[in-house]
Write an enzyme that holds these catalytic residues in place. Sequence first.
Site, PDB file in Angstrom:
ATOM      1  N   LYS A  22       0.831  -1.213   0.000  1.00  9.48           N
ATOM      2  CA  LYS A  22       0.000   0.000   0.000  1.00  9.48           C
ATOM      3  C   LYS A  22       0.867   1.265   0.000  1.00  9.48           C
ATOM      4  O   LYS A  22       0.645   2.170  -0.804  1.00  9.48           O
ATOM      5  CB  LYS A  22      -0.905   0.015   1.236  1.00  9.48           C
ATOM      6  N   ASN A  23       1.833   1.322   0.910  1.00 13.12           N
ATOM      7  CA  ASN A  23       2.558   2.587   1.058  1.00 13.12           C
ATOM      8  C   ASN A  23       3.529   2.863  -0.091  1.00 13.12           C
ATOM      9  O   ASN A  23       3.954   4.000  -0.268  1.00 13.12           O
ATOM     10  CB  ASN A  23       3.235   2.661   2.435  1.00 13.12           C
ATOM     11  N   CYS A 117      -5.218   8.358   8.953  1.00  9.68           N
ATOM     12  CA  CYS A 117      -5.389   7.839  10.313  1.00  9.68           C
ATOM     13  C   CYS A 117      -4.946   8.885  11.324  1.00  9.68           C
ATOM     14  O   CYS A 117      -3.970   9.599  11.107  1.00  9.68           O
ATOM     15  CB  CYS A 117      -4.558   6.569  10.498  1.00  9.68           C
ATOM     16  N   ARG A 122       0.019  15.445  13.109  1.00  8.11           N
ATOM     17  CA  ARG A 122       0.760  14.935  11.946  1.00  8.11           C
ATOM     18  C   ARG A 122       1.262  16.117  11.119  1.00  8.11           C
ATOM     19  O   ARG A 122       0.688  16.468  10.095  1.00  8.11           O
ATOM     20  CB  ARG A 122      -0.105  13.982  11.124  1.00  8.11           C
ATOM     21  N   PRO A 123       2.372  16.745  11.583  1.00  3.64           N
ATOM     22  CA  PRO A 123       2.866  17.950  10.905  1.00  3.64           C
ATOM     23  C   PRO A 123       3.468  17.626   9.542  1.00  3.64           C
ATOM     24  O   PRO A 123       3.847  16.486   9.282  1.00  3.64           O
ATOM     25  CB  PRO A 123       3.963  18.459  11.851  1.00  3.64           C
ATOM     26  N   ILE A 124       3.560  18.644   8.663  1.00  2.00           N
ATOM     27  CA  ILE A 124       4.250  18.443   7.380  1.00  2.00           C
ATOM     28  C   ILE A 124       5.342  19.509   7.182  1.00  2.00           C
ATOM     29  O   ILE A 124       5.691  19.861   6.066  1.00  2.00           O
ATOM     30  CB  ILE A 124       3.271  18.394   6.178  1.00  2.00           C
ATOM     31  N   ASP A 125       5.859  19.995   8.320  1.00  2.00           N
ATOM     32  CA  ASP A 125       6.888  21.039   8.249  1.00  2.00           C
ATOM     33  C   ASP A 125       8.126  20.581   7.465  1.00  2.00           C
ATOM     34  O   ASP A 125       8.752  21.385   6.771  1.00  2.00           O
ATOM     35  CB  ASP A 125       7.293  21.473   9.666  1.00  2.00           C
ATOM     36  N   GLN A 126       8.465  19.296   7.536  1.00  2.00           N
ATOM     37  CA  GLN A 126       9.679  18.825   6.840  1.00  2.00           C
ATOM     38  C   GLN A 126       9.456  18.760   5.324  1.00  2.00           C
ATOM     39  O   GLN A 126      10.391  18.960   4.553  1.00  2.00           O
ATOM     40  CB  GLN A 126      10.109  17.450   7.372  1.00  2.00           C
ATOM     41  N   ASP A 305       3.713   0.530  12.127  1.00  3.16           N
ATOM     42  CA  ASP A 305       2.472   0.007  11.536  1.00  3.16           C
ATOM     43  C   ASP A 305       2.206  -1.447  11.936  1.00  3.16           C
ATOM     44  O   ASP A 305       1.174  -2.007  11.559  1.00  3.16           O
ATOM     45  CB  ASP A 305       2.504   0.152  10.007  1.00  3.16           C
ATOM     46  N   ARG A 397      -9.164  -0.023   3.797  1.00  2.19           N
ATOM     47  CA  ARG A 397      -8.275   0.960   3.176  1.00  2.19           C
ATOM     48  C   ARG A 397      -6.948   0.322   2.796  1.00  2.19           C
ATOM     49  O   ARG A 397      -6.268   0.799   1.880  1.00  2.19           O
ATOM     50  CB  ARG A 397      -7.961   2.092   4.172  1.00  2.19           C
TER      51      ARG A 397
HETATM   52  C1  EPZ Z   1       3.988   6.960   6.696  1.00  6.02           C
HETATM   53  O1  EPZ Z   1       3.250   8.043   7.223  1.00  6.02           O
HETATM   54  C2  EPZ Z   1       3.007   5.826   6.522  1.00  6.02           C
HETATM   55  N1  EPZ Z   1       1.966   6.264   5.608  1.00  6.02           N
HETATM   56  C3  EPZ Z   1       2.395   5.443   7.870  1.00  6.02           C
HETATM   57  O2  EPZ Z   1       1.646   4.258   7.657  1.00  6.02           O
HETATM   58  C4  EPZ Z   1       3.521   5.101   8.850  1.00  6.02           C
HETATM   59  O3  EPZ Z   1       2.961   4.923  10.140  1.00  6.02           O
HETATM   60  C5  EPZ Z   1       4.566   6.212   8.904  1.00  6.02           C
HETATM   61  O4  EPZ Z   1       5.031   6.536   7.571  1.00  6.02           O
HETATM   62  C6  EPZ Z   1       5.786   5.832   9.731  1.00  6.02           C
HETATM   63  O5  EPZ Z   1       6.382   4.663   9.204  1.00  6.02           O
HETATM   64  C7  EPZ Z   1       2.192   6.232   4.297  1.00  6.02           C
HETATM   65  O6  EPZ Z   1       3.235   5.828   3.806  1.00  6.02           O
HETATM   66  C8  EPZ Z   1       1.063   6.666   3.421  1.00  6.02           C
HETATM   67  P1  EPZ Z   1       6.226  10.132   8.754  1.00  6.02           P
HETATM   68  P2  EPZ Z   1       3.890   9.510   7.231  1.00  6.02           P
HETATM   69  O7  EPZ Z   1       6.258  11.395   8.004  1.00  6.02           O
HETATM   70  O8  EPZ Z   1       4.723   9.659   6.024  1.00  6.02           O
HETATM   71  C9  EPZ Z   1       6.928  13.295  12.288  1.00  6.02           C
HETATM   72  C10 EPZ Z   1      -0.239   2.890   7.651  1.00  6.02           C
HETATM   73  O9  EPZ Z   1      -0.799   2.337   8.629  1.00  6.02           O
HETATM   74  N2  EPZ Z   1       6.936  14.327  11.221  1.00  6.02           N
HETATM   75  O10 EPZ Z   1       7.322   9.139   8.536  1.00  6.02           O
HETATM   76  O11 EPZ Z   1       2.791  10.473   7.480  1.00  6.02           O
HETATM   77  C11 EPZ Z   1       5.544  12.696  12.511  1.00  6.02           C
HETATM   78  O12 EPZ Z   1       4.770  13.495  13.370  1.00  6.02           O
HETATM   79  C12 EPZ Z   1       0.200   4.322   7.740  1.00  6.02           C
HETATM   80  O13 EPZ Z   1      -0.046   2.322   6.568  1.00  6.02           O
HETATM   81  C13 EPZ Z   1       7.257  15.640  11.525  1.00  6.02           C
HETATM   82  O14 EPZ Z   1       7.534  15.978  12.675  1.00  6.02           O
HETATM   83  O15 EPZ Z   1       4.813   9.407   8.516  1.00  6.02           O
HETATM   84  C14 EPZ Z   1       5.902  11.341  13.080  1.00  6.02           C
HETATM   85  O16 EPZ Z   1       6.135  11.446  14.459  1.00  6.02           O
HETATM   86  C15 EPZ Z   1      -0.336   5.010   8.925  1.00  6.02           C
HETATM   87  N3  EPZ Z   1       7.250  16.554  10.499  1.00  6.02           N
HETATM   88  C16 EPZ Z   1       7.231  10.986  12.390  1.00  6.02           C
HETATM   89  O17 EPZ Z   1       7.753  12.214  11.877  1.00  6.02           O
HETATM   90  C17 EPZ Z   1       6.956  16.214   9.217  1.00  6.02           C
HETATM   91  O18 EPZ Z   1       6.988  17.099   8.340  1.00  6.02           O
HETATM   92  C18 EPZ Z   1       7.111   9.996  11.227  1.00  6.02           C
HETATM   93  O19 EPZ Z   1       6.131  10.470  10.306  1.00  6.02           O
HETATM   94  C19 EPZ Z   1       6.634  14.888   8.928  1.00  6.02           C
HETATM   95  C20 EPZ Z   1       6.622  13.948   9.941  1.00  6.02           C
END
Ligand code: EPZ
Length: 427
Positions: A22-23, A117, A122-126, A305, A397
């Site tokens: 999926k991912n 979910c 869930r920030p997107i600052d990065q 996950d 999903r």
């Molecule tokens: C991906 O989410 C996966 N989703 C999630 O899987 C998975 O839990 C996650 O990676 C971690 O492995 C998809 O691939 C679609 P991250 P993502 O950005 O990309 C922090 C599932 O069940 N962060 O790696 O949203 C954030 O808060 C789903 O299949 C920032 O601080 O996760 C978290 O603590 C649910 N700033 C950590 O990083 C940012 O700009 C990891 O988040 C981005 C993230």
Amino acid sequence: MEKYIVCGGNRLQGEVEISGAKNAAVAIIPATILAQDRCVIENVPNISDVTILFNILKNIGAKVKYLSRNTVEIDTSYIAEPIVPYESSRHLRASYYFLGAFLGRFSEAHVSPPGGCNFGVRPIDQHIKGFEALGAQVSTDYGFIHAQAEELFGSHIYLDVVSVGATVNIMLAAVKAKGLTVLENAAKEPHIVDLANFLNSMGADIRGAGTDVIKIHGVDMLRGTTYSIIPDQIEAGTYMTIAAAAGGDVLIKNVIPKHLESITDKLIQAGVEITEFDDSIRVCRTGPLKKVNVKTLPHPGFPTDMQPQMTTLLSIAQGTSIVTEGVWDNRFKYVDELRRLGAQIQVDGKVAVVEGVPQLTAAPVKATDLRAGAAMLQAALCANGTSEIEDIAYIERGYEDIVQKLSSLGAEIKKVVTPDVTLPQAQ
Ligand code: EPZ
């Protein structure tokens, strides 16, 4: 309302085939926009997250055609406007990959902030930091994130946190930027490598995916390609914990055993017998489960996950296990549901103390998110009696044909549709 009715207690036995990841799919599908051409994607999982992405692509003018059940032709030659409105984006997290893909193709993107979910902030600052480093101006107004540049230029970007989403989005935006982009502290998940392989098969020049430094030499254009998505690490891991929980003997086919090592290791510690083959893995449990401590971390650590499924497994292990969530702030919300099935778990922030009980007992429960939903199913399959699981849309999903796959292993599970009952509001 749709729900699963599960009669627990059957020992699961047989073979199950794992679908495409999926991912990886949710990154590769928006990435086809960069080809401006026809791509054929194989091993596409038949799940609702993928359907939503195809609908978004169709809405913006791309052509999407199923060639067979899991093979899809996507033609992104013509796209009207680089816009994804809230109505389309709100259903899933991965809709934010349209930001990177649009930016890479049009130097412009307008995408409503994503859903997905809910396990804390869930920030997107990065992601934004990456786009800005490449030369884009990013702003938010009237419910849209706007990213725009005259031209994108390669840059040196250091991620403050290891983020899958930011790594994907920066790769998408940088692939056609002028010059070299060096992305440090990048995520190393198998789906990052899969996306890089897909982009390289379109003519991109990306090296180092799977390590924490990814180097992207921008290219002028990309072309269409034929590509097969890797097997789903988390779906495979879920069938591993389900087989272990149900005291089964299951051959899980179409997997990459290397991607499953952190899960395999914990299951062996818990007393489960695992045999690895080239592209399959056998999971067998005959004796009692033993306590294990688990901490989730970015890849190659134990995947977040798989945390709900592992916690659920440990709820029937002998002794007290400690599970620490190292990625998300609030990923233990499902524990209240698990307690309804008799689990004894105390949660304090990002740590759960799991005291194993000999047997779970059936109850009505609900899926609180995708993986938590899979964990409820796992719990119901080994509980004594018949459980009902609500809010199964979460499960669908991300898990293709889960009812059929479990039934073929000997599980007693059926999906039923019942009329919605709206109770009067409490005064
Ligand atoms: C991906 O989410 C996966 N989703 C999630 O899987 C998975 O839990 C996650 O990676 C971690 O492995 C998809 O691939 C679609 P991250 P993502 O950005 O990309 C922090 C599932 O069940 N962060 O790696 O949203 C954030 O808060 C789903 O299949 C920032 O601080 O996760 C978290 O603590 C649910 N700033 C950590 O990083 C940012 O700009 C990891 O988040 C981005 C993230």
